[in-house]
Design an enzyme around this catalytic site. Structure first.
Site, PDB file in Angstrom:
ATOM      1  N   HIS A  94      21.026  27.252   2.308  1.00  0.00           N
ATOM      2  CA  HIS A  94      21.689  28.450   1.936  1.00  0.00           C
ATOM      3  C   HIS A  94      21.020  29.677   2.518  1.00  0.00           C
ATOM      4  CE1 HIS A  94      24.467  26.130  -0.555  1.00  0.00           C
ATOM      5  NE2 HIS A  94      24.623  27.378  -1.384  1.00  0.00           N
ATOM      6  N   ASP A 163      19.469  33.968  -9.412  1.00  0.00           N
ATOM      7  CA  ASP A 163      20.578  34.198  -9.848  1.00  0.00           C
ATOM      8  C   ASP A 163      21.620  33.094  -9.981  1.00  0.00           C
ATOM      9  OD1 ASP A 163      19.779  36.751 -10.625  1.00  0.00           O
ATOM     10  OD2 ASP A 163      20.949  37.728  -8.866  1.00  0.00           O
ATOM     11  N   GLU A 279      18.605  43.619 -14.614  1.00  0.00           N
ATOM     12  CA  GLU A 279      19.158  43.707 -13.100  1.00  0.00           C
ATOM     13  C   GLU A 279      19.917  44.876 -13.153  1.00  0.00           C
ATOM     14  OE1 GLU A 279      20.639  40.439 -11.015  1.00  0.00           O
ATOM     15  OE2 GLU A 279      19.011  39.359 -11.060  1.00  0.00           O
TER      16      GLU A 279
HETATM   17  P1  FAD Z   1      16.979  26.458   3.180  1.00  0.00           P
HETATM   18  O1  FAD Z   1      18.214  27.555   3.609  1.00  0.00           O
HETATM   19  O2  FAD Z   1      17.333  25.072   3.296  1.00  0.00           O
HETATM   20  O3  FAD Z   1      15.849  26.790   3.763  1.00  0.00           O
HETATM   21  C1  FAD Z   1      15.073  27.936   3.649  1.00  0.00           C
HETATM   22  C2  FAD Z   1      13.760  28.046   4.527  1.00  0.00           C
HETATM   23  O4  FAD Z   1      12.888  27.264   3.876  1.00  0.00           O
HETATM   24  C3  FAD Z   1      13.821  27.279   5.899  1.00  0.00           C
HETATM   25  O5  FAD Z   1      12.929  27.990   6.806  1.00  0.00           O
HETATM   26  C4  FAD Z   1      13.459  26.043   5.562  1.00  0.00           C
HETATM   27  O6  FAD Z   1      12.790  25.169   6.652  1.00  0.00           O
HETATM   28  C5  FAD Z   1      12.599  26.185   4.573  1.00  0.00           C
HETATM   29  N1  FAD Z   1      12.030  24.915   3.342  1.00  0.00           N
HETATM   30  C6  FAD Z   1      13.430  24.253   2.922  1.00  0.00           C
HETATM   31  N2  FAD Z   1      13.063  23.203   2.256  1.00  0.00           N
HETATM   32  C7  FAD Z   1      11.445  23.374   2.251  1.00  0.00           C
HETATM   33  C8  FAD Z   1      10.460  22.766   1.786  1.00  0.00           C
HETATM   34  N3  FAD Z   1      10.756  21.556   0.942  1.00  0.00           N
HETATM   35  N4  FAD Z   1       9.310  22.857   2.131  1.00  0.00           N
HETATM   36  C9  FAD Z   1       9.005  23.827   3.274  1.00  0.00           C
HETATM   37  N5  FAD Z   1      10.040  24.644   3.551  1.00  0.00           N
HETATM   38  C10 FAD Z   1      11.107  24.599   3.116  1.00  0.00           C
HETATM   39  N6  FAD Z   1      17.370  34.069  -3.701  1.00  0.00           N
HETATM   40  C11 FAD Z   1      16.521  34.738  -4.593  1.00  0.00           C
HETATM   41  O7  FAD Z   1      15.229  34.890  -4.625  1.00  0.00           O
HETATM   42  N7  FAD Z   1      17.178  34.907  -5.831  1.00  0.00           N
HETATM   43  C12 FAD Z   1      18.564  34.910  -5.987  1.00  0.00           C
HETATM   44  O8  FAD Z   1      19.143  35.109  -7.017  1.00  0.00           O
HETATM   45  C13 FAD Z   1      19.197  34.226  -4.786  1.00  0.00           C
HETATM   46  N8  FAD Z   1      20.690  33.932  -4.993  1.00  0.00           N
HETATM   47  C14 FAD Z   1      21.137  33.292  -3.991  1.00  0.00           C
HETATM   48  C15 FAD Z   1      22.469  33.144  -4.138  1.00  0.00           C
HETATM   49  C16 FAD Z   1      23.266  32.489  -3.071  1.00  0.00           C
HETATM   50  C17 FAD Z   1      24.599  32.270  -3.385  1.00  0.00           C
HETATM   51  C18 FAD Z   1      22.422  32.292  -1.895  1.00  0.00           C
HETATM   52  C19 FAD Z   1      23.176  31.450  -0.812  1.00  0.00           C
HETATM   53  C20 FAD Z   1      21.258  32.550  -1.693  1.00  0.00           C
HETATM   54  C21 FAD Z   1      20.623  32.969  -2.754  1.00  0.00           C
HETATM   55  N9  FAD Z   1      19.333  33.407  -2.560  1.00  0.00           N
HETATM   56  C22 FAD Z   1      18.552  33.735  -3.720  1.00  0.00           C
HETATM   57  C23 FAD Z   1      18.364  32.990  -1.503  1.00  0.00           C
HETATM   58  C24 FAD Z   1      17.853  31.882  -1.528  1.00  0.00           C
HETATM   59  O9  FAD Z   1      16.827  31.718  -2.256  1.00  0.00           O
HETATM   60  C25 FAD Z   1      17.294  31.618  -0.148  1.00  0.00           C
HETATM   61  O10 FAD Z   1      18.300  31.424   0.822  1.00  0.00           O
HETATM   62  C26 FAD Z   1      16.672  30.116  -0.143  1.00  0.00           C
HETATM   63  O11 FAD Z   1      15.892  29.856   1.114  1.00  0.00           O
HETATM   64  C27 FAD Z   1      17.481  28.947  -0.412  1.00  0.00           C
HETATM   65  O12 FAD Z   1      17.204  27.905  -0.548  1.00  0.00           O
HETATM   66  P2  FAD Z   1      17.604  26.524   0.214  1.00  0.00           P
HETATM   67  O13 FAD Z   1      17.238  25.352  -0.519  1.00  0.00           O
HETATM   68  O14 FAD Z   1      19.103  26.740   0.641  1.00  0.00           O
HETATM   69  O15 FAD Z   1      16.863  26.763   1.424  1.00  0.00           O
END
Ligand code: FAD
Length: 535
Positions: A94, A163, A279
């Protein structure tokens, strides 16, 4: 089984041809990986894209681990091979700008979709007498929604949220993990007892405040640069049963921020004298106040911006909640009334709803399903998330909300303040240099088609507008920090980290000296980049 082996051998051959992996296929097979190294087109496609849908990078292979040891073996092979290859953990993908992608190595798909990972489901510890000391151990790729479901079975829940819950634990802990509870409990990275991390040298280390503390603080907010989180120990609290969710409108920005700042200043007060979540959002569209983030105002009773005498066409909506259960149900109305009395919103503009705690936490998912059904979820998302110092938020309002944006936003714009002392300065994340700062999040979606000659929802328009916002802040001397930062040169990253850069760099050299991890963040080039010239 035979097909698996064939695919694995093929994947390894590809690594050998492309990056000159020095191991022979038989040797990598002998590493004893239980998980699956995959070249399946669906796996490859999923790993090539992310929620932002603005960048694409196809990996050499996708790896589905079945244990932390699997991660150790794969990272160890990357670290130990003469020519090297990169490794990027992907949580739920994400990210917006390809942060979990790599085109010169392997994407480790951390989600628990592989059956063998079932044994790693969240483990709630109930040994502690005191409820406050209880915790859950979760796999790094676990989604927060599944953490919630597992802990609720024990009547417990984590304290600090995002969120949206369809994000992985490792993904949000690599950034910060923020929502309306952060003013009170701090971000998610302030709510971790212990981590298991596979460093860039392929070593599995347990770390906490007491043990390997340098790695612990480095990884929290560390953008995946220092290691792959395979386990996190998250503190729990008794889960509330219900939530009273209140919104109130302001046409005056100063009154709005004064009230938000007052409410977050109550963080040290007893629970009965403060809200649990604070918020807010900005409304500039001359239309319905509802947005995809949460349908709240009844569709049968649509709220028009024009009916509230918006100053400069902009309204601000405060959003607060109060948790309660049977024992506190009798006093909740008075407690809310006492808090609302101190605020200065437009008197006729209070909207209240009441719902189960889970439904509140999972509120964004409902709207995701609606958008998906209309084909409006899998579209480009040129999001921009900023931490703006409190002292300049009014200049930001004048220049951006009432200036640059015009009267179209193409998505929700969140704004809420946080207390810096709830953030641990030893973590890798950077925030502005003031005790209070605001998150301002432009969560916009771009459309492929231009409707009625209106280009304001095109990707190009929105990307340009983001640049304009950053330029405006730069020119006005507003010392903001990007949240979920995106930069493409090391100079920009150095500027982003400021005083923390030297420490960030030194930690990188210690824990990932070949710079093979999370290259999609574009902070460091891998040490073998003479052959692999670009990320
Ligand atoms: P990925 O996109 O899969 O990875 C993100 C980064 O973390 C990459 O660099 C990856 O290599 C690294 N990574 C992933 N897993 C690990 C692991 N296990 N160990 C070490 N590194 C790792 N953020 C907020 O803070 N608050 C919110 O309310 C919020 N709402 C969101 C709502 C939506 C619809 C979306 C799309 C995003 C939102 N986000 C929010 C942002 C979100 O927290 C970040 O984009 C987060 O990185 C997404 O997690 P992911 O598991 O999809 O990570």
């Amino acid at each position: 089984m035979a097909t698996n082996k064939l695919l694995l051998t093929f994947a390894i051959c590809r690594l050998i041809v492309t990056v000159g992996l020095t191991l022979r296929p038989t040797e990598l097979l002998r590493l004893g990986l239980d998980g699956q190294l995959s070249l399946d087109p669906t796996d490859m496609e999923t790993a090539s894209l992310d929620f932002g849908m603005m960048s694409r990078a196809e990996p050499l292979a996708v790896f589905h681990p079945t244990s932390a040891e699997d991660v150790v073996r794969l990272v160890g092979a990357a670290y130990g091979s003469v020519n090297g290859f990169t490794v990027s953990a992907k949580g739920h993908g994400h990210s917006i700008n390809g942060q979990a992608q790599t085109s010169h190595g392997v994407v480790i798909e951390m989600s628990r979709s592989v059956k063998k990972l079932a044994q790693l489901s969240p483990l709630v510890s109930m040994e502690q007498e005191e409820q406050e000391q209880r915790y859950v151990d979760v796999w790094g790729g676990e989604l927060w929604i599944d953490v919630l479901r597992a802990t609720l079975e024990y009547g417990l829940a984590p304290k600090s949220w995002t969120d949206y819950l369809y994000l992985s634990v490792g993904g949000t802990l690599s950034n910060a993990g923020i929502s309306g509870q952060a003013f009170n409990h701090g971000p998610q990275i302030s709510n971790v007892y212990e981590l298991d991390v596979v460093t860039g040298k392929g070593e599995l280390m347990t770390c906490s405040e007491e043990q390997n503390s340098e790695l612990f603080h480095a990884v929290l907010g560390g953008l995946g640069q220092f290691g792959i989180i395979t386990r996190a120990r998250i503190p729990l609290e008794p889960a509330p049963q219900r939530v009273r969710w209140i919104r109130a409108l302001y046409s005056n920005f100063t009154a709005f921020t004064k009230d938000q700042e007052f409410l977050i200043s109550l963080h040290g007060h007893p629970n009965s004298q403060k809200f649990d979540y604070i918020e807010g959002f900005v409304i500039v569209d001359d239309g319905l106040i509802n947005n995809w983030r949460s349908s709240f105002f009844s569709p049968r009773n649509p709220v028009k911006i024009t009916s509230f005498n918006a100053n400069g066409g902009v309204l601000y909506c405060l959003e607060v909640t109060k948790n309660y259960d049977e024992s506190s149900a009798n006093s909740i109305d008075q407690e809310i009334e006492a808090l609302l009395e101190k605020l200065d919103f437009i008197p006729t503009s209070v909207f209240t709803t009441d719902l189960p705690y889970v439904d509140f936490l999972d509120r964004v998912h409902k709207n995701e399903l609606k958008l998906r059904s209309k084909g409006l979820w899998d579209v480009p998302h040129p999001w921009l998330n900023l931490f703006v110092p409190k002292s300049r938020i009014s200049d930001f309002d004048k220049g951006v909300f009432k200036g640059i944006l015009g009267n179209k936003t193409s998505g929700p714009i969140l704004i809420y303040p946080m207390n810096k002392d709830k953030w641990d300065h030893r973590s890798s994340v950077v925030t502005p240099d003031e005790q209070m700062f605001y998150l301002v999040a432009f969560l916009r979606s771009a459309l492929d088609t231009v409707i009625g000659g209106d280009e304001s929802q095109s990707l190009e328009y929105l990307t340009n507008q983001n640049r304009q916002i950053l330029r405006f802040c730069d020119d006005a001397g507003i010392k903001l920090k990007q949240y979920l930062p995106h930069y493409t040169t090391q100079e920009e990253w150095m500027d982003h980290f400021g005083d923390k850069w030297a420490q960030f760099y030194q930690r990188k050299m210690e824990f990932d000296p070949r710079r093979i991890l999370a290259t999609g963040q574009r902070i460091f080039k891998p040490s073998f980049s003479t052959k692999v010239a670009s990320w």
